[in-house]
Enzyme design. Sequence first.
Site, PDB file in Angstrom:
ATOM      1  N   ILE A  61       0.914  -1.238   0.058  1.00  0.00           N
ATOM      2  CA  ILE A  61      -0.041   0.030  -0.054  1.00  0.00           C
ATOM      3  C   ILE A  61       0.858   1.388  -0.204  1.00  0.00           C
ATOM      4  O   ILE A  61       0.302   2.366  -0.261  1.00  0.00           O
ATOM      5  CB  ILE A  61      -0.945   0.097   1.139  1.00  0.00           C
ATOM      6  CG1 ILE A  61      -0.312  -0.042   2.389  1.00  0.00           C
ATOM      7  CG2 ILE A  61      -2.083  -0.873   1.039  1.00  0.00           C
ATOM      8  CD1 ILE A  61      -0.979   0.479   3.763  1.00  0.00           C
ATOM      9  N   THR A 124      -9.480   0.459  15.158  1.00  0.00           N
ATOM     10  CA  THR A 124      -9.532  -0.623  16.372  1.00  0.00           C
ATOM     11  C   THR A 124      -9.962   0.028  17.443  1.00  0.00           C
ATOM     12  O   THR A 124      -9.686   1.179  17.936  1.00  0.00           O
ATOM     13  CB  THR A 124      -8.107  -1.315  16.232  1.00  0.00           C
ATOM     14  OG1 THR A 124      -8.084  -1.823  17.605  1.00  0.00           O
ATOM     15  CG2 THR A 124      -7.039  -0.376  16.239  1.00  0.00           C
ATOM     16  N   ASP A 125     -10.475  -0.757  18.562  1.00  0.00           N
ATOM     17  CA  ASP A 125     -10.655  -0.391  19.736  1.00  0.00           C
ATOM     18  C   ASP A 125      -9.380   0.041  20.511  1.00  0.00           C
ATOM     19  O   ASP A 125      -9.472   0.482  21.825  1.00  0.00           O
ATOM     20  CB  ASP A 125     -11.598  -1.362  20.473  1.00  0.00           C
ATOM     21  CG  ASP A 125     -11.017  -2.542  20.904  1.00  0.00           C
ATOM     22  OD1 ASP A 125      -9.997  -2.839  20.397  1.00  0.00           O
ATOM     23  OD2 ASP A 125     -11.401  -3.254  21.707  1.00  0.00           O
ATOM     24  N   GLU A 126      -8.090  -0.566  19.911  1.00  0.00           N
ATOM     25  CA  GLU A 126      -6.946  -0.382  20.820  1.00  0.00           C
ATOM     26  C   GLU A 126      -6.536   1.128  20.988  1.00  0.00           C
ATOM     27  O   GLU A 126      -5.748   1.488  21.676  1.00  0.00           O
ATOM     28  CB  GLU A 126      -5.705  -1.089  19.789  1.00  0.00           C
ATOM     29  CG  GLU A 126      -5.914  -2.384  19.691  1.00  0.00           C
ATOM     30  CD  GLU A 126      -5.294  -3.243  20.748  1.00  0.00           C
ATOM     31  OE1 GLU A 126      -4.606  -2.682  21.684  1.00  0.00           O
ATOM     32  OE2 GLU A 126      -5.411  -4.547  20.826  1.00  0.00           O
ATOM     33  N   TYR A 148       1.750  -0.419  18.177  1.00  0.00           N
ATOM     34  CA  TYR A 148       0.730  -0.910  17.274  1.00  0.00           C
ATOM     35  C   TYR A 148      -0.603   0.379  17.483  1.00  0.00           C
ATOM     36  O   TYR A 148      -1.195   0.714  16.538  1.00  0.00           O
ATOM     37  CB  TYR A 148       0.275  -2.393  17.420  1.00  0.00           C
ATOM     38  CG  TYR A 148      -1.222  -2.686  16.940  1.00  0.00           C
ATOM     39  CD1 TYR A 148      -1.412  -2.549  15.453  1.00  0.00           C
ATOM     40  CD2 TYR A 148      -2.359  -2.828  17.478  1.00  0.00           C
ATOM     41  CE1 TYR A 148      -2.759  -2.720  14.764  1.00  0.00           C
ATOM     42  CE2 TYR A 148      -3.545  -3.250  17.166  1.00  0.00           C
ATOM     43  CZ  TYR A 148      -3.809  -3.301  15.768  1.00  0.00           C
ATOM     44  OH  TYR A 148      -4.918  -3.356  15.079  1.00  0.00           O
ATOM     45  N   LYS A 152      -2.205   2.808  14.633  1.00  0.00           N
ATOM     46  CA  LYS A 152      -3.351   3.009  14.135  1.00  0.00           C
ATOM     47  C   LYS A 152      -4.180   4.238  14.678  1.00  0.00           C
ATOM     48  O   LYS A 152      -5.048   4.775  13.860  1.00  0.00           O
ATOM     49  CB  LYS A 152      -4.108   1.858  15.038  1.00  0.00           C
ATOM     50  CG  LYS A 152      -3.775   0.267  14.310  1.00  0.00           C
ATOM     51  CD  LYS A 152      -4.064   0.176  12.744  1.00  0.00           C
ATOM     52  CE  LYS A 152      -5.773  -0.292  12.763  1.00  0.00           C
ATOM     53  NZ  LYS A 152      -5.979  -0.581  11.212  1.00  0.00           N
TER      54      LYS A 152
HETATM   55  P1  NAD Z   1      -3.916  -9.542   9.836  1.00  0.00           P
HETATM   56  O1  NAD Z   1      -2.702  -9.227  10.211  1.00  0.00           O
HETATM   57  O2  NAD Z   1      -4.482 -10.768   9.824  1.00  0.00           O
HETATM   58  O3  NAD Z   1      -3.909  -8.968   8.249  1.00  0.00           O
HETATM   59  C1  NAD Z   1      -3.174  -8.036   7.732  1.00  0.00           C
HETATM   60  C2  NAD Z   1      -3.271  -8.086   6.169  1.00  0.00           C
HETATM   61  O4  NAD Z   1      -2.473  -6.810   5.859  1.00  0.00           O
HETATM   62  C3  NAD Z   1      -2.120  -9.176   5.627  1.00  0.00           C
HETATM   63  O5  NAD Z   1      -2.955 -10.049   4.650  1.00  0.00           O
HETATM   64  C4  NAD Z   1      -1.004  -8.611   5.140  1.00  0.00           C
HETATM   65  O6  NAD Z   1      -0.227  -9.160   4.320  1.00  0.00           O
HETATM   66  C5  NAD Z   1      -1.501  -7.366   4.687  1.00  0.00           C
HETATM   67  N1  NAD Z   1      -0.568  -6.219   4.764  1.00  0.00           N
HETATM   68  C6  NAD Z   1       0.164  -5.804   5.848  1.00  0.00           C
HETATM   69  N2  NAD Z   1       1.046  -4.856   5.433  1.00  0.00           N
HETATM   70  C7  NAD Z   1       0.818  -4.577   3.851  1.00  0.00           C
HETATM   71  C8  NAD Z   1       1.173  -3.514   3.244  1.00  0.00           C
HETATM   72  N3  NAD Z   1       2.199  -2.590   3.625  1.00  0.00           N
HETATM   73  N4  NAD Z   1       0.477  -3.417   2.037  1.00  0.00           N
HETATM   74  C9  NAD Z   1      -0.337  -4.091   1.760  1.00  0.00           C
HETATM   75  N5  NAD Z   1      -0.873  -5.325   2.314  1.00  0.00           N
HETATM   76  C10 NAD Z   1      -0.208  -5.435   3.726  1.00  0.00           C
HETATM   77  O7  NAD Z   1      -4.856  -8.612  10.291  1.00  0.00           O
HETATM   78  P2  NAD Z   1      -6.517  -8.555  10.730  1.00  0.00           P
HETATM   79  O8  NAD Z   1      -6.294  -9.141  12.246  1.00  0.00           O
HETATM   80  O9  NAD Z   1      -7.032  -9.234   9.644  1.00  0.00           O
HETATM   81  O10 NAD Z   1      -6.531  -6.889  10.931  1.00  0.00           O
HETATM   82  C11 NAD Z   1      -7.366  -6.312   9.647  1.00  0.00           C
HETATM   83  C12 NAD Z   1      -7.556  -4.822  10.111  1.00  0.00           C
HETATM   84  O11 NAD Z   1      -8.604  -4.924  11.125  1.00  0.00           O
HETATM   85  C13 NAD Z   1      -6.274  -4.195  10.602  1.00  0.00           C
HETATM   86  O12 NAD Z   1      -6.275  -2.665  10.259  1.00  0.00           O
HETATM   87  C14 NAD Z   1      -6.444  -4.061  12.275  1.00  0.00           C
HETATM   88  O13 NAD Z   1      -5.944  -3.302  12.702  1.00  0.00           O
HETATM   89  C15 NAD Z   1      -7.998  -3.898  12.210  1.00  0.00           C
HETATM   90  N6  NAD Z   1      -8.565  -4.539  13.483  1.00  0.00           N
HETATM   91  C16 NAD Z   1      -8.319  -5.872  13.872  1.00  0.00           C
HETATM   92  C17 NAD Z   1      -9.095  -6.514  14.920  1.00  0.00           C
HETATM   93  C18 NAD Z   1      -8.657  -7.917  15.353  1.00  0.00           C
HETATM   94  O14 NAD Z   1      -9.073  -8.670  16.281  1.00  0.00           O
HETATM   95  N7  NAD Z   1      -8.099  -8.770  14.574  1.00  0.00           N
HETATM   96  C19 NAD Z   1      -9.807  -5.599  15.895  1.00  0.00           C
HETATM   97  C20 NAD Z   1     -10.154  -4.493  15.292  1.00  0.00           C
HETATM   98  C21 NAD Z   1      -9.708  -4.055  14.109  1.00  0.00           C
HETATM   99  P1  TYD Z   2      -4.110 -10.586  21.298  1.00  0.00           P
HETATM  100  O1  TYD Z   2      -4.379 -11.835  20.463  1.00  0.00           O
HETATM  101  O2  TYD Z   2      -2.559 -10.427  20.692  1.00  0.00           O
HETATM  102  O3  TYD Z   2      -4.852  -9.151  20.790  1.00  0.00           O
HETATM  103  P2  TYD Z   2      -4.680  -7.970  21.528  1.00  0.00           P
HETATM  104  O4  TYD Z   2      -3.314  -7.640  22.049  1.00  0.00           O
HETATM  105  O5  TYD Z   2      -4.859  -6.920  20.285  1.00  0.00           O
HETATM  106  O6  TYD Z   2      -6.101  -7.889  22.277  1.00  0.00           O
HETATM  107  O7  TYD Z   2      -4.084 -10.840  22.850  1.00  0.00           O
HETATM  108  C1  TYD Z   2      -5.427 -11.016  23.511  1.00  0.00           C
HETATM  109  C2  TYD Z   2      -5.266 -11.100  24.987  1.00  0.00           C
HETATM  110  O8  TYD Z   2      -4.317 -12.241  25.367  1.00  0.00           O
HETATM  111  C3  TYD Z   2      -4.293 -10.027  25.413  1.00  0.00           C
HETATM  112  O9  TYD Z   2      -4.631  -9.763  26.871  1.00  0.00           O
HETATM  113  C4  TYD Z   2      -2.847 -10.569  25.537  1.00  0.00           C
HETATM  114  C5  TYD Z   2      -3.100 -12.101  25.802  1.00  0.00           C
HETATM  115  N1  TYD Z   2      -2.052 -12.999  25.262  1.00  0.00           N
HETATM  116  C6  TYD Z   2      -1.432 -13.918  26.053  1.00  0.00           C
HETATM  117  O10 TYD Z   2      -1.666 -13.821  27.483  1.00  0.00           O
HETATM  118  N2  TYD Z   2      -0.624 -14.672  25.655  1.00  0.00           N
HETATM  119  C7  TYD Z   2      -0.159 -15.057  24.290  1.00  0.00           C
HETATM  120  O11 TYD Z   2       0.719 -15.512  24.015  1.00  0.00           O
HETATM  121  C8  TYD Z   2      -0.741 -13.887  23.236  1.00  0.00           C
HETATM  122  C9  TYD Z   2      -0.598 -13.585  21.843  1.00  0.00           C
HETATM  123  C10 TYD Z   2      -2.037 -12.947  24.015  1.00  0.00           C
END
Ligand code: NAD
Ligand code: TYD
Length: 338
Positions: A61, A124-126, A148, A152
Amino acid sequence: MRILITGGAGFIGSNFVHYILEKYPDDRVLVLDALTYAGNLDNFSKADGENPNFQFFHGNIIDEELVNELMRNVDTVVHFAAETHVDRSIHEAGAFLETDVLGTYVLLEAARRSAIKRFVHISTDEVYGEAEGEASREGDDLKPKSPYAASKTGADRLAWSYWTTYDLPVTISRCANNYGPLQYPEKLIPLFVTNALEDKPLPVYGHGKNTRDWIYVMDHCSAVDLLLRADADKVCGEVFNVSSECEKSVLDITAIILKALGKPESLINHVEDRPGHVERHAVDPSKLKKALGWKPEYDFEENISKTIDWYRENEAWWRKLKEKQAEYKAWIKEHYGE
Ligand code: NAD
Ligand code: TYD
């Protein structure tokens, strides 16, 4: 609709691609994904590959030329691409700034030059940091606690500034922690499920009482879809929390996984806590419910159980990542030790 989906080969992005292709057979989906360690072409099926309305572009991107070219072929953008793992951001913040902030800037610039009709920015809620007392609301202070979350936050506010400055029709979602199929096995649920299946320790950070607000990935997809298609006056320039209001601690999740798989509690291994570990994330989705009538449809108990089953039944999918990907092994060794 012609949609550019960035990060469409990742966990939520690929679930969203499937959601759109199934629900809107006439939509055209262009995925742009750099295929970092977290991007996985196995997240697409043979049928996806044969679908004339689905096109995959391997690229970054931050590549302005490529982004400008793709932007000319779409009318909307859903921007998922990001570096997403908190623990990795503690080890290497630079990659997060580059993709999450600079990459978002490149997309926003290209979008405003191409007169894009809707730009859904996936935040994200983060960004809120700790939820103290009431669940976080959209107007709350942003106090991100990890590189992170801070990256974001930068992207979230940059996206909003393109609405206030250039009238780019941006809408922003801030979702809680997603669970479901196709999640890279570094995050809590897929890591613990697959470790338990292999009779390996489950590394709980610190006391394990930290809570997260859990939502099934398809509920996140339906919320994003609504933001993509809603009238501009309802959503542009606005931020919407997405949550199914389901708070569980790490120890709660661990117990559910062990019970579902019939594994002993002796697999639990309390390890050193994560620096800056957020004790509680909880977000209030009232605004989205009221504005667009969104509601979550997936019950936690039923769908966490289906999710655990999915990893049990799709061992080839995660084994390929855990055993064949040198990057995964290196990360586990660096972060958790031998
Ligand atoms: P993920 O890590 O599984 O996937 C990220 C994707 O982005 C991958 O396919 C990766 O190859 C691609 N990517 C990374 N850098 C790139 C770049 N420079 N150019 C093009 N592609 C690139 O992430 P996810 O968990 O699917 O999260 C997706 C989005 O949702 C993120 O923006 C994350 O911040 C947001 N989000 C995630 C969660 C969650 O619980 N996983 C919650 C709230 C918001
Ligand atoms: P994670 O899945 O990394 O998501 P986020 O940090 O974005 O919420 O972690 C979820 C919760 O699990 C967080 O409180 C950290 C905890 N965690 C562990 O205790 N051990 C682990 O190995 C990982 C990856 C997460």
